[in-house]
Design a protein around this motif. Structure first.
Motif, PDB file in Angstrom:
ATOM      1  N   HIS A 191      52.847  67.611  41.667  1.00 36.71           N
ATOM      2  CA  HIS A 191      52.353  66.932  40.470  1.00 36.71           C
ATOM      3  C   HIS A 191      53.498  66.808  39.471  1.00 36.71           C
ATOM      4  O   HIS A 191      54.176  67.798  39.183  1.00 36.71           O
ATOM      5  N   PHE A 192      53.673  65.599  38.938  1.00 35.58           N
ATOM      6  CA  PHE A 192      54.721  65.333  37.962  1.00 35.58           C
ATOM      7  C   PHE A 192      54.084  64.706  36.728  1.00 35.58           C
ATOM      8  O   PHE A 192      53.278  63.775  36.859  1.00 35.58           O
ATOM      9  N   PRO A 193      54.435  65.187  35.527  1.00 36.38           N
ATOM     10  CA  PRO A 193      53.895  64.558  34.322  1.00 36.38           C
ATOM     11  C   PRO A 193      54.267  63.072  34.299  1.00 36.38           C
ATOM     12  O   PRO A 193      55.434  62.708  34.505  1.00 36.38           O
ATOM     13  N   LEU A 194      53.287  62.238  34.089  1.00 38.06           N
ATOM     14  CA  LEU A 194      53.517  60.804  34.053  1.00 38.06           C
ATOM     15  C   LEU A 194      54.506  60.431  32.954  1.00 38.06           C
ATOM     16  O   LEU A 194      55.253  59.452  33.087  1.00 38.06           O
ATOM     17  N   SER A 195      54.572  61.232  31.916  1.00 33.28           N
ATOM     18  CA  SER A 195      55.497  60.964  30.811  1.00 33.28           C
ATOM     19  C   SER A 195      56.964  61.009  31.247  1.00 33.28           C
ATOM     20  O   SER A 195      57.826  60.477  30.555  1.00 33.28           O
ATOM     21  N   GLN A 196      57.256  61.618  32.403  1.00 33.69           N
ATOM     22  CA  GLN A 196      58.632  61.652  32.924  1.00 33.69           C
ATOM     23  C   GLN A 196      59.081  60.292  33.445  1.00 33.69           C
ATOM     24  O   GLN A 196      60.266  60.101  33.688  1.00 33.69           O
ATOM     25  N   PHE A 197      58.146  59.378  33.629  1.00 34.84           N
ATOM     26  CA  PHE A 197      58.441  58.078  34.225  1.00 34.84           C
ATOM     27  C   PHE A 197      57.904  56.974  33.306  1.00 34.84           C
ATOM     28  O   PHE A 197      56.802  56.464  33.522  1.00 34.84           O
ATOM     29  N   PRO A 198      58.663  56.611  32.270  1.00 33.39           N
ATOM     30  CA  PRO A 198      58.163  55.655  31.279  1.00 33.39           C
ATOM     31  C   PRO A 198      57.664  54.335  31.876  1.00 33.39           C
ATOM     32  O   PRO A 198      56.645  53.807  31.424  1.00 33.39           O
ATOM     33  N   ALA A 199      58.356  53.808  32.877  1.00 33.53           N
ATOM     34  CA  ALA A 199      57.923  52.536  33.472  1.00 33.53           C
ATOM     35  C   ALA A 199      56.558  52.680  34.138  1.00 33.53           C
ATOM     36  O   ALA A 199      55.722  51.777  34.054  1.00 33.53           O
ATOM     37  N   LEU A 200      56.321  53.801  34.779  1.00 33.76           N
ATOM     38  CA  LEU A 200      55.029  54.036  35.422  1.00 33.76           C
ATOM     39  C   LEU A 200      53.958  54.383  34.387  1.00 33.76           C
ATOM     40  O   LEU A 200      52.806  53.981  34.520  1.00 33.76           O
ATOM     41  N   ALA A 201      54.341  55.123  33.365  1.00 35.47           N
ATOM     42  CA  ALA A 201      53.383  55.508  32.326  1.00 35.47           C
ATOM     43  C   ALA A 201      52.836  54.283  31.598  1.00 35.47           C
ATOM     44  O   ALA A 201      51.653  54.247  31.238  1.00 35.47           O
ATOM     45  N   SER A 202      53.671  53.279  31.388  1.00 31.58           N
ATOM     46  CA  SER A 202      53.228  52.089  30.657  1.00 31.58           C
ATOM     47  C   SER A 202      52.657  51.003  31.574  1.00 31.58           C
ATOM     48  O   SER A 202      52.163  49.988  31.094  1.00 31.58           O
ATOM     49  N   ALA A 203      52.690  51.229  32.870  1.00 30.83           N
ATOM     50  CA  ALA A 203      52.190  50.249  33.836  1.00 30.83           C
ATOM     51  C   ALA A 203      50.673  50.290  33.922  1.00 30.83           C
ATOM     52  O   ALA A 203      50.040  51.307  33.613  1.00 30.83           O
ATOM     53  N   SER A 204      50.109  49.188  34.377  1.00 30.84           N
ATOM     54  CA  SER A 204      48.663  49.146  34.598  1.00 30.84           C
ATOM     55  C   SER A 204      48.330  49.925  35.869  1.00 30.84           C
ATOM     56  O   SER A 204      49.198  50.145  36.718  1.00 30.84           O
ATOM     57  N   PRO A 205      47.088  50.349  36.019  1.00 28.90           N
ATOM     58  CA  PRO A 205      46.701  51.022  37.263  1.00 28.90           C
ATOM     59  C   PRO A 205      46.997  50.170  38.502  1.00 28.90           C
ATOM     60  O   PRO A 205      47.435  50.694  39.527  1.00 28.90           O
TER      61      PRO A 205
END
Length: 79
Positions: A26-40
């Motif tokens: 498990h990785f905090p989504l905040s570590q990956f800005p492009a994925l964090a701001s992406a749509s599901p």
């Protein structure tokens, strides 16, 4: 540590990397800005390389190394 990726999925806070040996990281989504701001839908459209060592999201131009993701983790972090 080396692992082979078989799937990636997300919840509201984490990116979860499923490994061939049955464990999950498990990785905090905040570590990956492009994925964090992406749509599901954008997050769900990814590819795993043939050697299962790279993850790629074409629409986001995001490329991640499985080996690099797992390297800082110890055996107790993986479930």
């Amino acid at each position: 540590m080396k692992g082979a990726a078989v799937n990636v999925h997300f919840d509201a806070r984490f990116m979860v990397l499923d490994l061939a040996d049955g464990r999950a990281a498990h990785f905090p989504l905040s570590q990956f800005p492009a994925l964090a701001s992406a749509s599901p839908m954008e997050r769900e459209h990814f590819a795993i390389s043939i050697d299962k060592q790279r993850l790629y999201w074409p629409e986001l131009q995001q490329d991640l190394s499985v080996t690099a993701l797992l390297q800082p983790l110890d055996e107790n972090t993986l479930h």
